[in-house]
Scaffold this active site. Sequence first.
Site, PDB file in Angstrom:
ATOM      1  N   ASP A   1      -6.436 -44.927 -30.742  1.00 38.73           N
ATOM      2  CA  ASP A   1      -6.518 -44.192 -29.464  1.00 38.73           C
ATOM      3  C   ASP A   1      -6.749 -45.137 -28.283  1.00 38.73           C
ATOM      4  O   ASP A   1      -7.739 -45.867 -28.248  1.00 38.73           O
ATOM      5  CB  ASP A   1      -7.687 -43.201 -29.609  1.00 38.73           C
ATOM      6  CG  ASP A   1      -7.937 -42.353 -28.370  1.00 38.73           C
ATOM      7  OD1 ASP A   1      -7.122 -42.378 -27.436  1.00 38.73           O
ATOM      8  OD2 ASP A   1      -8.964 -41.635 -28.378  1.00 38.73           O
TER       9      ASP A   1
ATOM     10  N   HIS B   1     -13.356 -40.052 -25.696  1.00 35.20           N
ATOM     11  CA  HIS B   1     -12.552 -41.180 -26.157  1.00 35.20           C
ATOM     12  C   HIS B   1     -13.354 -42.485 -26.161  1.00 35.20           C
ATOM     13  O   HIS B   1     -14.227 -42.690 -25.328  1.00 35.20           O
ATOM     14  CB  HIS B   1     -11.317 -41.346 -25.275  1.00 35.20           C
ATOM     15  CG  HIS B   1     -10.409 -40.160 -25.306  1.00 35.20           C
ATOM     16  ND1 HIS B   1      -9.410 -40.018 -26.244  1.00 35.20           N
ATOM     17  CD2 HIS B   1     -10.373 -39.047 -24.539  1.00 35.20           C
ATOM     18  CE1 HIS B   1      -8.787 -38.871 -26.031  1.00 35.20           C
ATOM     19  NE2 HIS B   1      -9.350 -38.262 -25.004  1.00 35.20           N
TER      20      HIS B   1
END
Lengths: 548, 548
Positions: A188, A361
């Site tokens: 990610d 994130h």
Amino acid sequence: MQNQPLRVIPLGGLGEIGKNMMALEYGQDIIVIDAGVMFPEEDMLGVDLVIPDITYLRENRERVRAIFITHGHEDHTGALPYVLSALDVPVYAPRLAAGLINVKLKEHRIRKARVHEVEPGKPVIAGDFSVEFFRVCHSIPDAMGLAIRTPLGLIIHTGDFKIDHTPADGQPTDLGHLGRGVLLLMSDSTYAEVEGYTPSEQVVGEALEQVIAVAPGRVMVATFASLIARIQQVIDAAALHGRKVCVVGRSMVDNVKMALDTGYLQDPNKVLAPTRALGNLKPHQVVIMTTGSQGEPTSALVRIANGDHKEISIIPGDTVVISASPIPGNETVVSRTIDNLYRQGAEVLYDKIATVHVHGHASREELKIMLNITRPTFFVPVHGEYRHLIAHSRLALELGVPEENTFALEDGDVLEITKEEGRIVGRVPAGHIYVDGLQLWGMESVVLRDRRTLSRDGIVVVILTVDKTTGQVLKLPEVVSSGFVEPEGHTDLMERAAQAALKAVDHKGPSHPLDWSYLTVAVKESLSAFLYEETHQRPLIIPVPVEI
Amino acid sequence: MQNQPLRVIPLGGLGEIGKNMMALEYGQDIIVIDAGVMFPEEDMLGVDLVIPDITYLRENRERVRAIFITHGHEDHTGALPYVLSALDVPVYAPRLAAGLINVKLKEHRIRKARVHEVEPGKPVIAGDFSVEFFRVCHSIPDAMGLAIRTPLGLIIHTGDFKIDHTPADGQPTDLGHLGRGVLLLMSDSTYAEVEGYTPSEQVVGEALEQVIAVAPGRVMVATFASLIARIQQVIDAAALHGRKVCVVGRSMVDNVKMALDTGYLQDPNKVLAPTRALGNLKPHQVVIMTTGSQGEPTSALVRIANGDHKEISIIPGDTVVISASPIPGNETVVSRTIDNLYRQGAEVLYDKIATVHVHGHASREELKIMLNITRPTFFVPVHGEYRHLIAHSRLALELGVPEENTFALEDGDVLEITKEEGRIVGRVPAGHIYVDGLQLWGMESVVLRDRRTLSRDGIVVVILTVDKTTGQVLKLPEVVSSGFVEPEGHTDLMERAAQAALKAVDHKGPSHPLDWSYLTVAVKESLSAFLYEETHQRPLIIPVPVEI
């Protein structure tokens, strides 16, 4: 068969935020990771959704073994109704994601889909691939990464993740499950520009509890409808300080109900109360949870901020907490909502002035941990705009992944990996498919181009009544406009525009044969020049000849 | 006459960013501070500019004594061509601002304006007001605040400011000029949410020098065309490291020329070179300065990023520095430009990953210094959206300004101040005036509303040919659309739409008298229902009856 190459084919989410979809191919087998939507950007006028182009999967439909979903967010699941209409493949998803997907498929009346719930640690066999889910932290419960065993070696796909040792749902990222010997890491990149560590959800829990403890009146907390963990934190804080929690906004009410039923949300002290209970509670006994943290125009919070919500209006002493950051593109509408809440007299807390939100994130230090635990031979940064992928690639380089083994791919690139080397060998179709109502458009659509012109300059339609036999224009053209000039005070301009259009076709005389395209071009050109001279604007001009 | 009240009437820039304009009124005298434009937000489709509503000034034209301009940025000067077309008043401005204003007035062919250059420290008398300029730091040279003496006491208006002890132009904010005994402070609120101090321009100078020192190839620096101080820093760094500087982009070329002529820019080592010199220089001898730091589609940088600039394309080893932060609303286009520069192979440095820009507004600690030096009796935060004004008001409260003397005004509020108290006594017209080409629209314009509909859903025009005498529709209606469906593959839909429109009017029979409004409504309703059923979209439908 060991020396067949592995193919990595991103179909969405690389070089952009959203519509995540990754295809992996080995021999005769294709598996797909995620099938998400993108929410339209400003210049995608009127578009409801954007989905990936799945031409490649359709053309190889008999080889697509399964779709694996990492978590229940729409940018990872939202394209499933469209994909499953075209492909009959099984879907494997964590329990909460499976629940959300089934709701979505029902809305789209797709009944024959095969959606399987999977547990972390239990591999699913799909052709030559063996796929095992492992837990990661993200801003929705039951988020997973994938450990994919292939004849060439182990692939790790992180899904959306961060490393939170004290998440609200008590399920930290399963770092122990990871380890060395990874052939390919796909990780990610959304926050690959951001230094340091993403703060733990615990920080937010403490901040929210503090707000709920000291607020003199009601507390309203706005967040994403899917952010179950945040709702749990609010329920816990309310219980601690003797407040009831009312949930407002259809999507959040639905999610809370589903999460209570499935056990993702706990309310041991029965603090959740229906909105009708608000009348019997004193302000300091109330927490209202609501949607609208992105400034969505029809959301409860925005209606409250504008003073036109049916049931709830701001009263003195109210504290509103925006427990979310604006998604890029939403900054202006979120700011406007905050301004309007202040104007209504509320105290407002938001991410810029209080720690009332953390995102889901990994920041750079966490990305380094992931790279350092897995020490992959090959690295493909996923989920991010191009600069995020570049930033993440450079991080990998710093941590010892060879430059020639790091690939900042974009949607449609085909990367071929052997045990020894990787290289980009070609491209497959990839790009935006726009969904508007029941219509799907490709990137070349003229609809969006026309909407862009209409939005900036408006439209002028000129109706030319033409004698079918002589080609003679029979009367002064009708001129109709929209989005061009104020109707009041411009009848004179429109009258003169009609004269200008007539003049453009009139000089030809009656003997001229009827030539539609000539007529149309002549009217367009002369009217465009006339209107620019008068207004310095260039509306879209559409001449319509009507034959009599 | 001492006991007449002072009136503070913001006409722009309070409750919004941009189009700054403040009127002060005492007895028979009105003075105006700044006359700026706002650049249109996303939802102001096709609008070129937004200017303040000056109805109040027009209605009191004989009492308006002068307009004072604090600095040369467009959000403080850009409305002057419009204001001076309506009002014949003298303008007082610092030297650089006066130069920029004269250029702008010439473009608009306004010749009779009286624009006077003022020096700091020399008061200008305007009725009962005496206005003295004092130096402040901002992101343009020659920025000033105003010390305004009135019969009631001293007013300080900061203009846009920050406190930089080491600015690039060597002219720090003149704190010594300020002092106690201030009746009313009006102070810049743009960054009132941001903790700490705004870093000095020196930090940026050092960072730029470092980049220029170590870059292996060419360095391109993109910034605002008006940011003369930044251009100076680049010239100095280039001189130090043996590079030439080429300026690309019309507005920056013009500004550099003007600034060299007026002495605001110095090039003692003759490093500035024309673009044609690029061919004879090695990459490590080149710095290119350009516009486009906001992702403006027609700017040099964006063309370079898209690979379609006529003279310059990215070559390996190029370093691009975006020396600006995105103005709210421009984030997406700036990000896209960065992504495309990476795709072209450039190294890119931007505010998120390097200290290559600082902005021009005071952060909270600087605002405290301003409040603490002046210790005003009354406080009006200026320049900011409503939440910024609220944040700044609270700061004033913390520093001892009484709550009842602090006013978070918005455009159009009339604040009346005596020596003892202040209160809001009414409102004057205020709001957006939209400029599009040669047209000006007010807030109630239907043009923008129509453009919004067109942009989301497109338009369908239905032409009904009607017999003038019988009211009979003579033939199948023509249906034309734009921004609604792809033209290809939808002739059938349009054919059926025409049938649906015909059916809506047909059943009435020939004896029915001709009723335009009935006809129009019937067609609209039935066609809207038909098209929604077919596409789930609701285009704007305009029926046009043509009488024969």
